[in-house]
Motif scaffolding. Structure first.
Motif, mmCIF file in Angstrom:
data_model
loop_
_atom_site.group_PDB
_atom_site.id
_atom_site.type_symbol
_atom_site.label_atom_id
_atom_site.label_comp_id
_atom_site.label_asym_id
_atom_site.label_seq_id
_atom_site.Cartn_x
_atom_site.Cartn_y
_atom_site.Cartn_z
ATOM 1 N N ARG A 372 0.857 -1.191 0.000
ATOM 2 C CA ARG A 372 0.000 0.000 0.000
ATOM 3 C C ARG A 372 0.895 1.245 0.000
ATOM 4 O O ARG A 372 1.314 1.715 1.042
ATOM 5 C CB ARG A 372 -0.925 -0.013 1.212
ATOM 6 C CG ARG A 372 -1.959 -1.144 1.174
ATOM 7 C CD ARG A 372 -2.869 -1.087 2.370
ATOM 8 N NE ARG A 372 -2.158 -1.445 3.594
ATOM 9 C CZ ARG A 372 -2.666 -1.262 4.821
ATOM 10 N NH1 ARG A 372 -3.847 -0.685 4.968
ATOM 11 N NH2 ARG A 372 -1.986 -1.633 5.873
ATOM 12 N N ILE A 373 1.162 1.754 -1.208
ATOM 13 C CA ILE A 373 2.088 2.875 -1.387
ATOM 14 C C ILE A 373 1.275 4.135 -1.687
ATOM 15 O O ILE A 373 0.452 4.157 -2.609
ATOM 16 C CB ILE A 373 3.078 2.599 -2.524
ATOM 17 C CG1 ILE A 373 3.910 1.343 -2.209
ATOM 18 C CG2 ILE A 373 4.004 3.797 -2.738
ATOM 19 C CD1 ILE A 373 4.820 0.916 -3.333
ATOM 20 N N GLN A 374 1.500 5.168 -0.882
ATOM 21 C CA GLN A 374 0.814 6.446 -1.053
ATOM 22 C C GLN A 374 1.838 7.519 -1.429
ATOM 23 O O GLN A 374 2.872 7.655 -0.769
ATOM 24 C CB GLN A 374 0.090 6.844 0.228
ATOM 25 C CG GLN A 374 -0.742 8.106 0.082
ATOM 26 C CD GLN A 374 -1.492 8.449 1.361
ATOM 27 O OE1 GLN A 374 -1.208 7.897 2.429
ATOM 28 N NE2 GLN A 374 -2.461 9.347 1.263
ATOM 29 N N LEU A 412 2.923 2.559 3.272
ATOM 30 C CA LEU A 412 4.180 3.231 2.982
ATOM 31 C C LEU A 412 3.863 4.565 2.299
ATOM 32 O O LEU A 412 3.101 4.603 1.330
ATOM 33 C CB LEU A 412 5.054 2.375 2.064
ATOM 34 C CG LEU A 412 6.449 2.914 1.732
ATOM 35 C CD1 LEU A 412 7.340 2.882 2.965
ATOM 36 C CD2 LEU A 412 7.077 2.122 0.602
ATOM 37 N N THR A 413 4.441 5.638 2.803
ATOM 38 C CA THR A 413 4.184 6.972 2.263
ATOM 39 C C THR A 413 5.470 7.547 1.671
ATOM 40 O O THR A 413 6.515 7.559 2.343
ATOM 41 C CB THR A 413 3.666 7.922 3.353
ATOM 42 O OG1 THR A 413 2.477 7.376 3.936
ATOM 43 C CG2 THR A 413 3.366 9.306 2.772
ATOM 44 N N ALA A 426 10.822 12.095 1.271
ATOM 45 C CA ALA A 426 10.919 11.229 2.444
ATOM 46 C C ALA A 426 10.107 9.969 2.200
ATOM 47 O O ALA A 426 9.099 9.978 1.488
ATOM 48 C CB ALA A 426 10.416 11.956 3.687
ATOM 49 N N VAL A 427 10.579 8.886 2.804
ATOM 50 C CA VAL A 427 9.893 7.591 2.768
ATOM 51 C C VAL A 427 9.562 7.224 4.203
ATOM 52 O O VAL A 427 10.460 7.114 5.045
ATOM 53 C CB VAL A 427 10.763 6.513 2.100
ATOM 54 C CG1 VAL A 427 10.065 5.159 2.166
ATOM 55 C CG2 VAL A 427 11.065 6.889 0.649
ATOM 56 N N PRO A 482 3.968 5.542 14.753
ATOM 57 C CA PRO A 482 4.987 4.477 14.751
ATOM 58 C C PRO A 482 5.851 4.580 13.497
ATOM 59 O O PRO A 482 5.604 5.380 12.623
ATOM 60 C CB PRO A 482 4.130 3.222 14.709
ATOM 61 C CG PRO A 482 2.944 3.645 13.863
ATOM 62 C CD PRO A 482 2.680 5.089 14.192
ATOM 63 N N GLY A 483 6.870 3.699 13.440
ATOM 64 C CA GLY A 483 7.666 3.539 12.238
ATOM 65 C C GLY A 483 8.911 4.410 12.187
ATOM 66 O O GLY A 483 9.394 4.942 13.192
ATOM 67 N N THR A 484 9.399 4.556 10.947
ATOM 68 C CA THR A 484 10.651 5.265 10.693
ATOM 69 C C THR A 484 10.493 6.102 9.434
ATOM 70 O O THR A 484 9.792 5.705 8.491
ATOM 71 C CB THR A 484 11.810 4.269 10.494
ATOM 72 O OG1 THR A 484 11.869 3.384 11.617
ATOM 73 C CG2 THR A 484 13.142 4.999 10.352
ATOM 74 N N GLU A 485 11.159 7.260 9.413
ATOM 75 C CA GLU A 485 11.154 8.113 8.218
ATOM 76 C C GLU A 485 12.591 8.353 7.771
ATOM 77 O O GLU A 485 13.437 8.753 8.565
ATOM 78 C CB GLU A 485 10.471 9.451 8.496
ATOM 79 C CG GLU A 485 10.453 10.364 7.262
ATOM 80 C CD GLU A 485 9.785 11.689 7.535
ATOM 81 O OE1 GLU A 485 8.542 11.737 7.432
ATOM 82 O OE2 GLU A 485 10.504 12.671 7.867
ATOM 83 N N PHE A 486 12.846 8.103 6.485
ATOM 84 C CA PHE A 486 14.132 8.425 5.857
ATOM 85 C C PHE A 486 13.907 9.629 4.944
ATOM 86 O O PHE A 486 12.992 9.612 4.103
ATOM 87 C CB PHE A 486 14.653 7.234 5.050
ATOM 88 C CG PHE A 486 15.091 6.079 5.897
ATOM 89 C CD1 PHE A 486 16.411 5.957 6.294
ATOM 90 C CD2 PHE A 486 14.180 5.111 6.303
ATOM 91 C CE1 PHE A 486 16.820 4.902 7.070
ATOM 92 C CE2 PHE A 486 14.589 4.038 7.092
ATOM 93 C CZ PHE A 486 15.914 3.940 7.476
ATOM 94 N N ARG A 487 14.756 10.639 5.101
ATOM 95 C CA ARG A 487 14.548 11.892 4.361
ATOM 96 C C ARG A 487 15.846 12.305 3.679
ATOM 97 O O ARG A 487 16.924 12.274 4.283
ATOM 98 C CB ARG A 487 14.072 12.994 5.310
ATOM 99 C CG ARG A 487 14.069 14.382 4.693
ATOM 100 C CD ARG A 487 13.333 15.354 5.567
ATOM 101 N NE ARG A 487 13.620 16.743 5.208
ATOM 102 C CZ ARG A 487 12.849 17.777 5.488
ATOM 103 N NH1 ARG A 487 11.717 17.575 6.146
ATOM 104 N NH2 ARG A 487 13.193 19.003 5.142
#
Length: 501
Positions: A372-374, A412-413, A426-427, A482-487
């Protein structure tokens, strides 16, 4: 301060003595002989300060003679009547000569100091000129031109770049023949030669190696050569200054060569380390997908006809996924090898960040159809000057890393927007997060295991950092709830983009 020519100085010395005599004749009767001697002494001081030592001494002798003839009794003769007048004339002569000697020494010391200051300034100017050159060959050419301008002679710089005669970099080069054999001899023996030297004094030149002592500097790497006019010869001070210029050029050339060798050695070491680690990564990380492919293919070959349809489909899907993993690993390894090359350069083009992110999202949806990619892109983003293929791969690596560790069913955004210095993308996943892992350590190349392990031995995130830094940007990871963000932040110049449109 410049002084008149020599003939004019001799005339001025005579006129100064006449002027002092005229002044004494005007004061005669109002002053004693001792007082008149002070007038002559003042004239001696002035001429000593204004003229060279020879004319000043002549002016002193003329002054003592005039005082004796015109004012010491008996007047009109050179006879001296009385010890007092002997003493007056002796003191005047002694003070005049001493004053001339003292002022001459002071003038000579000042001249030496000015020459030393000028020569130090020349050495500094030469060092600055050489510092602006790129490579020792350019240094040699610039040094030859600089020497020609400042020494007012045809000059050459010889460099020993390998076997054979030294290479000549001369100024001026047209119609002027330099002497490579003389330069080779000076470099071999570590001594200057030519006019003013003990070796080969009849040659119409002056030549000196960079290192002026072979016992301490074996194998000089170069020399300078100055062509001299007929009967021209440098004095001891000038020769010493030319030797200092040669040493300055030699130090600059040696430093440049040492820096170039160090850079080449460092690049070679980094390339060798990258190559060895890539080989180790290939041998280690390709085993797992290869084993899966071999196992699935063997099962299909041996039991495929009698295998249930669902089991056959599962094995085929496993073959496809493992092959895609190998393709991703191969792409990452190839990009690391490319980005690690010292001569590598980006193929930059002005790109729309929205199109780049759309390409990456389409690739991810094909690879992970169940994910599920947004995609969220802010409007009116400025263009970025990037290599689109690398940026797409960086986005794909970040998303691949997130889906591997958060799960394919986790949302996943992928987001893009403006930042203070340009744009960012960012992911963001909604998985278990980083835990105790240091976010900065995730981007270390070939870091085994942990949240950064994607695409084999951490190559995925390492490539993301290399891509960000190659484009003048930076990458960071942060914990979310929650989760992690890579920018990744990238610079963007709207005005420059408009200029290239």
């Amino acid at each position: 301060m410049s002084r008149p020519p020599a003939p004019v100085q001799w005339l001025l010395a005579l006129l100064a003595a006449l002027a002092a005599t005229a002044a004494c004749l005007a004061l005669d009767g109002a002053m004693s002989v001792a007082g008149l001697a002070m007038v002559y002494l003042l004239q001696v001081a002035l001429t000593a300060a204004a003229l060279d030592r020879g004319p000043a001494v002549v002016a002193s002798l003329l002054s003592v003679t005039a005082l004796n003839f015109f004012f010491v009794p008996p007047r009109g003769s050179f006879e001296i009547d009385g010890a007092e007048y002997w003493w007056t004339l002796a003191v005047l002569l002694g003070l005049s000569l001493a004053l001339n000697t003292l002022i001459g020494h002071l003038r000579a010391g000042r001249a030496r100091a000015e020459r030393g200051l000028a020569r130090a300034a020349e050495l500094h100017a030469l060092a600055e000129t050489l510092a602006r050159c790129d490579g020792h060959t350019a240094m040699a050419g610039a040094a030859a031109q600089w020497l020609h301008r400042h020494l007012d002679h045809a000059c050459a710089v010889f460099l020993q770049d390998g076997p054979g005669p030294p290479a000549c970099h001369g100024a001026p080069a047209d119609g002027v023949e330099f002497h490579p054999r003389s330069a080779g001899w000076a470099m071999e023996h570590g001594r200057p030669l030519g006019r003013g030297c003990t070796d080969w004094p009849d040659l119409p030149l002056w030549c000196a190696p960079f290192a002026n002592n072979r016992a301490h500097h074996p194998g000089s790497i170069g020399a300078i050569q100055v062509l001299l006019p007929p009967r021209g010869k440098p004095d001891a001070g000038t020769a010493a200054h030319w030797l200092a210029l040669a040493r300055q050029i030699g130090l600059s050339v040696e430093r440049e060569r040492a820096q170039a060798a160090a850079r080449a050695a460092g690049d070679a070491a980094r390339s060798e380390a990258a190559r060895n680690t890539l080989l180790a990564s290939l041998s280690h990380d390709l085993r797992t997908p290869l084993a899966g492919i071999v196992g699935s293919a063997s099962a299909l070959r041996a039991q495929g006809r009698g295998m249930p349809q669902a089991e056959r489909e599962r094995l085929l899907a496993n073959l496809e996924n493992e092959a895609r993993d190998m393709t991703s690993m191969a792409d990452n390894v190839l990009q690391v090898a490319r980005l690690s090359q010292p001569q590598w350069q980006l193929q930059l083009q002005w790109e729309s960040l929205e199109e780049v992110l759309g390409t990456a999202a389409a690739r991810l949806r094909r690879r992970f159809p169940e994910a599920r990619i947004q995609l969220r892109v802010a409007p009116d983003l400025p263009p970025v000057r990037v290599e689109a293929g690398l940026l797409v791969q960086a986005i794909a690596n970040l998303a691949d890393n997130a889906l591997r560790h958060a799960g394919h069913d986790t949302p996943l955004t992928i987001q893009a927007g403006r930042s203070r210095g340009g744009v960012f993308f960012a992911v963001r996943d909604h998985g278990p997060g980083l835990g105790d892992t240091d976010p900065a350590a995730l981007f270390e190349r070939w870091r085994g295991g942990g949240a950064g392990h994607a695409g084999g031995a951490g190559l995925g995130l390492a490539i993301c950092r290399l891509v960000a830094e190659a484009h003048g940007g930076r990458i960071a990871a942060q914990r979310c709830a929650p989760g992690t963000e890579f920018r990744i932040d990238l610079p963007a110049g709207e005005q420059e983009a408009a200029a290239h449109a």
